[in-house]
Design a protein around this motif. Structure first.
Motif, PDB file in Angstrom:
ATOM      1  N   ARG A  69      46.206  -4.281  22.562  1.00  0.00           N
ATOM      2  CA  ARG A  69      45.849  -5.459  23.088  1.00  0.00           C
ATOM      3  C   ARG A  69      45.427  -5.997  24.634  1.00  0.00           C
ATOM      4  N   LEU A  70      46.371  -5.381  24.973  1.00  0.00           N
ATOM      5  CA  LEU A  70      46.081  -5.136  26.948  1.00  0.00           C
ATOM      6  C   LEU A  70      44.838  -4.947  27.140  1.00  0.00           C
ATOM      7  N   SER A  71      44.477  -3.916  27.046  1.00  0.00           N
ATOM      8  CA  SER A  71      43.189  -2.862  26.852  1.00  0.00           C
ATOM      9  C   SER A  71      41.586  -4.215  26.666  1.00  0.00           C
ATOM     10  N   THR A  72      42.372  -4.819  25.631  1.00  0.00           N
ATOM     11  CA  THR A  72      41.012  -5.328  25.728  1.00  0.00           C
ATOM     12  C   THR A  72      40.690  -6.581  26.613  1.00  0.00           C
ATOM     13  N   ALA A  73      41.969  -7.113  27.198  1.00  0.00           N
ATOM     14  CA  ALA A  73      42.376  -8.356  27.467  1.00  0.00           C
ATOM     15  C   ALA A  73      42.222  -7.815  29.309  1.00  0.00           C
ATOM     16  N   THR A  74      42.086  -6.752  29.969  1.00  0.00           N
ATOM     17  CA  THR A  74      41.830  -5.645  30.762  1.00  0.00           C
ATOM     18  C   THR A  74      40.492  -6.061  30.980  1.00  0.00           C
ATOM     19  N   LEU A  75      39.967  -5.927  30.071  1.00  0.00           N
ATOM     20  CA  LEU A  75      38.657  -5.379  30.282  1.00  0.00           C
ATOM     21  C   LEU A  75      37.622  -7.466  29.903  1.00  0.00           C
ATOM     22  N   LYS A  76      38.263  -8.040  29.405  1.00  0.00           N
ATOM     23  CA  LYS A  76      37.776  -9.926  29.334  1.00  0.00           C
ATOM     24  C   LYS A  76      37.943 -10.632  30.844  1.00  0.00           C
ATOM     25  N   GLU A  77      39.053  -9.926  31.414  1.00  0.00           N
ATOM     26  CA  GLU A  77      40.376 -10.526  32.334  1.00  0.00           C
ATOM     27  C   GLU A  77      38.524  -9.762  33.586  1.00  0.00           C
ATOM     28  N   LEU A  78      38.449  -8.089  33.150  1.00  0.00           N
ATOM     29  CA  LEU A  78      37.416  -7.853  34.491  1.00  0.00           C
ATOM     30  C   LEU A  78      36.266  -8.695  34.861  1.00  0.00           C
ATOM     31  N   GLU A  79      35.500  -8.629  33.117  1.00  0.00           N
ATOM     32  CA  GLU A  79      34.282  -9.593  33.059  1.00  0.00           C
ATOM     33  C   GLU A  79      33.984 -10.813  33.800  1.00  0.00           C
TER      34      GLU A  79
ATOM     35  N   SER B  51      26.195  -1.631  36.030  1.00  0.00           N
ATOM     36  CA  SER B  51      25.641  -0.370  34.651  1.00  0.00           C
ATOM     37  C   SER B  51      26.259  -0.647  33.410  1.00  0.00           C
ATOM     38  N   ALA B  52      25.746  -0.381  32.597  1.00  0.00           N
ATOM     39  CA  ALA B  52      26.795   0.072  31.484  1.00  0.00           C
ATOM     40  C   ALA B  52      26.929   1.291  31.477  1.00  0.00           C
ATOM     41  N   ASP B  53      27.081   2.353  32.000  1.00  0.00           N
ATOM     42  CA  ASP B  53      27.761   3.220  32.744  1.00  0.00           C
ATOM     43  C   ASP B  53      28.816   3.232  32.670  1.00  0.00           C
ATOM     44  N   GLU B  54      28.493   2.637  33.837  1.00  0.00           N
ATOM     45  CA  GLU B  54      29.675   2.129  35.367  1.00  0.00           C
ATOM     46  C   GLU B  54      30.645   1.549  35.145  1.00  0.00           C
ATOM     47  N   ARG B  55      30.278   0.694  34.137  1.00  0.00           N
ATOM     48  CA  ARG B  55      31.392  -0.771  33.504  1.00  0.00           C
ATOM     49  C   ARG B  55      32.429   0.086  32.315  1.00  0.00           C
ATOM     50  N   SER B  56      31.390   1.040  31.430  1.00  0.00           N
ATOM     51  CA  SER B  56      32.134   2.098  30.928  1.00  0.00           C
ATOM     52  C   SER B  56      33.368   3.064  31.956  1.00  0.00           C
ATOM     53  N   ALA B  57      33.331   3.946  32.418  1.00  0.00           N
ATOM     54  CA  ALA B  57      33.938   4.799  33.803  1.00  0.00           C
ATOM     55  C   ALA B  57      34.626   3.839  33.894  1.00  0.00           C
ATOM     56  N   LEU B  58      34.629   2.606  34.638  1.00  0.00           N
ATOM     57  CA  LEU B  58      35.473   1.970  35.511  1.00  0.00           C
ATOM     58  C   LEU B  58      36.797   1.409  34.255  1.00  0.00           C
ATOM     59  N   GLY B  59      35.745   1.265  32.987  1.00  0.00           N
ATOM     60  CA  GLY B  59      36.740   0.538  31.650  1.00  0.00           C
ATOM     61  C   GLY B  59      38.013   2.013  31.375  1.00  0.00           C
ATOM     62  N   MET B  60      37.260   3.243  30.838  1.00  0.00           N
ATOM     63  CA  MET B  60      38.195   4.558  31.125  1.00  0.00           C
ATOM     64  C   MET B  60      39.520   4.126  31.809  1.00  0.00           C
ATOM     65  N   VAL B  61      39.297   3.538  33.060  1.00  0.00           N
ATOM     66  CA  VAL B  61      40.145   3.989  34.228  1.00  0.00           C
ATOM     67  C   VAL B  61      41.110   3.119  34.105  1.00  0.00           C
ATOM     68  N   ALA B  62      40.475   1.650  33.925  1.00  0.00           N
ATOM     69  CA  ALA B  62      41.956   0.808  33.076  1.00  0.00           C
ATOM     70  C   ALA B  62      42.387   1.262  31.883  1.00  0.00           C
ATOM     71  N   GLN B  63      41.860   1.690  31.052  1.00  0.00           N
ATOM     72  CA  GLN B  63      42.131   1.503  30.069  1.00  0.00           C
ATOM     73  C   GLN B  63      43.046   2.917  30.064  1.00  0.00           C
ATOM     74  N   ASN B  64      42.618   3.916  31.374  1.00  0.00           N
ATOM     75  CA  ASN B  64      43.633   5.408  30.925  1.00  0.00           C
ATOM     76  C   ASN B  64      45.062   4.625  32.150  1.00  0.00           C
ATOM     77  N   GLY B  65      44.890   2.855  32.800  1.00  0.00           N
ATOM     78  CA  GLY B  65      46.128   3.096  33.623  1.00  0.00           C
ATOM     79  C   GLY B  65      46.937   2.906  32.884  1.00  0.00           C
ATOM     80  N   ILE B  66      46.782   1.741  31.244  1.00  0.00           N
ATOM     81  CA  ILE B  66      47.598   1.422  31.002  1.00  0.00           C
ATOM     82  C   ILE B  66      48.361   2.004  30.168  1.00  0.00           C
ATOM     83  N   ASN B  67      47.295   2.935  29.729  1.00  0.00           N
ATOM     84  CA  ASN B  67      48.544   4.056  28.150  1.00  0.00           C
ATOM     85  C   ASN B  67      49.484   4.857  29.449  1.00  0.00           C
TER      86      ASN B  67
END
Length: 412
Positions: A35-45, A55-71
């Protein structure tokens, strides 16, 4: 009213309660990672306009960084550890994508957004007694991640700087060896080179200790006088490749001051990258022969060292003297070559030359001025007279030019 002292049992109960509250908080954190990861991605958007433009690839890479940060925060909350652990867990596989996609400032904005999302969820995750400790943990963790991000960018900058230095050395070496390939041009483009004309090469002695700061200063100074500049250091030789040189005389004089003591030679301006090799070769030949002219200016043009280069065995200088001086003198006729030869042989005496040629002294003066007009070298100046005399010598020894024959409109 007397205070009742707390017994060891009370301390034990309090510690147990705190441990239970922390365990419950940790359990809820793990349950809410998704839930925190989903909320974070929505907030980033919604909060970061630049994130939506990636680009989609760049957003995916940064989203992975954000999710890694939460984990990683969940694991860190259970067992706080060193920043190096945070660095590998959050950014371990992403430094290249991260530094290419966004600046450090935007990376910190991303971290701030992640932290804000987690902090906003604190009341729903932790018991009331544990909320203060969880907020403090979030702030401490965000500090560690911010420092880790700065470390990622610093390492990427060092790596990029080292790579640029190696690439620059390869480009300089390729120019010296005469390469003119698509690969060389792409390498120059990677270094930001834009000039397409007015190439020149300066060579001299490098300082005994050439630090990265010296190279940066030299490149910065060169940027004031040329559109582009490359710096190469080969042993004790310092090489400066310039493109789009504007004020040549000022540029050579000011840049020559940055070389170590000793001769500094610059090659002729080249119209193309391929001709820049000839400029470099002329500069190196001039540097090798410069000691034969103790009074040479600093810096000195490679073409001004034609006589010394010829004596040292430079075939290019011999050809240049024949092409630029000897043959134009012969083609001009009017006795220019004969007059110049007599003038030089008779100790630069106008009267003696006039008697030798049975002409008036004013005729000799006129012809010598014509020599200067035709060749660009003034026989009345001792140094330039030496250049002209060397041209006469090598010209007389040169084989005659191959005649041009036209066949069916084609010159062969």
């Amino acid at each position: 009213m007397a205070l009742t002292p707390r017994t060891p049992a009370d301390h034990s109960d309090a510690s147990a309660a705190a441990a239970d509250a922390q365990a419950l908080t940790l359990q809820r954190l793990r349950a809410n990672v998704g839930r925190l990861s989903t909320a974070t991605l929505k907030e980033l958007e919604s909060a970061l306009p630049w994130y939506r433009r990636l680009s989609a690839d760049e957003r995916s890479a940064l989203g992975m960084v954000a999710q890694n940060g939460i984990n990683a925060f969940v694991s860190w909350y259970q067992r706080p550890s060193s920043p190096s652990w945070v660095l590998s867990d959050v950014f371990g596989t992403a430094p290249t994508e991260l530094t290419r996609s966004i600046s450090l400032q935007r990376a910190l904005q991303l971290i701030r957004t992640v932290v804000q999302v987690v902090e906003d969820q604190v009341p729903e995750i932790a018991p009331k007694a544990e909320q203060g400790a969880l907020r403090e943990a979030v702030l401490r963790y965000s500090r560690e991640v911010a420092f880790a991000a700065a470390d990622v960018y610093a390492r990427a900058a060092e790596s990029r700087g080292s790579w640029d230095t190696r690439l620059e050395a390869l480009v300089v070496d390729a120019i010296l060896r005469g390469e003119d390939t698509d690969s060389l041009r792409s390498r120059m483009a990677a270094l930001g080179w834009k000039s397409q004309s007015r190439f020149t090469v300066m060579v001299g002695t490098s300082p005994s200790e050439t630090t990265a700061g010296f190279v940066s200063d030299l490149r910065r100074a060169a940027s004031r006088f040329a559109e582009d500049a490359l710096v190469g250091i080969q042993g004790d030789r310092l090489i400066l490749v310039l493109g789009g040189v504007a004020d040549q005389d000022t540029a050579y004089l000011r840049l020559g001051e940055l070389f170590a003591p000793g001769p500094v030679v610059y090659g002729p301006l080249a119209a193309s990258l391929l001709e820049a090799t000839n400029s470099a070769q002329a500069a190196f030949a001039g540097l090798a022969a410069a000691k034969a002219w103790p009074g040479a200016p600093r810096p000195v043009a490679a073409d001004d060292l034609w006589p010394e280069r010829v004596i040292s065995g430079d075939e290019a200088a011999r050809r240049a003297l024949v092409k630029n001086i000897y043959r134009p003198l012969l083609a001009a006729s009017n006795g220019l070559a004969e007059t110049l030869s007599s003038y030089l042989q008779l100790g630069h005496s106008l009267e003696a030359t006039a008697r030798e040629l049975f002409v008036h002294a004013n005729t000799v003066r006129y012809r010598l001025r014509r020599v200067c007009d035709v060749t660009g070298w003034d026989p009345l100046i001792p140094r330039e007279a030496f250049v002209l005399q060397t041209a006469l010598v090598v010209g007389r020894l040169a084989p005659p030019p191959v005649p041009v024959v036209e066949r069916n409109g084609t010159r062969t």
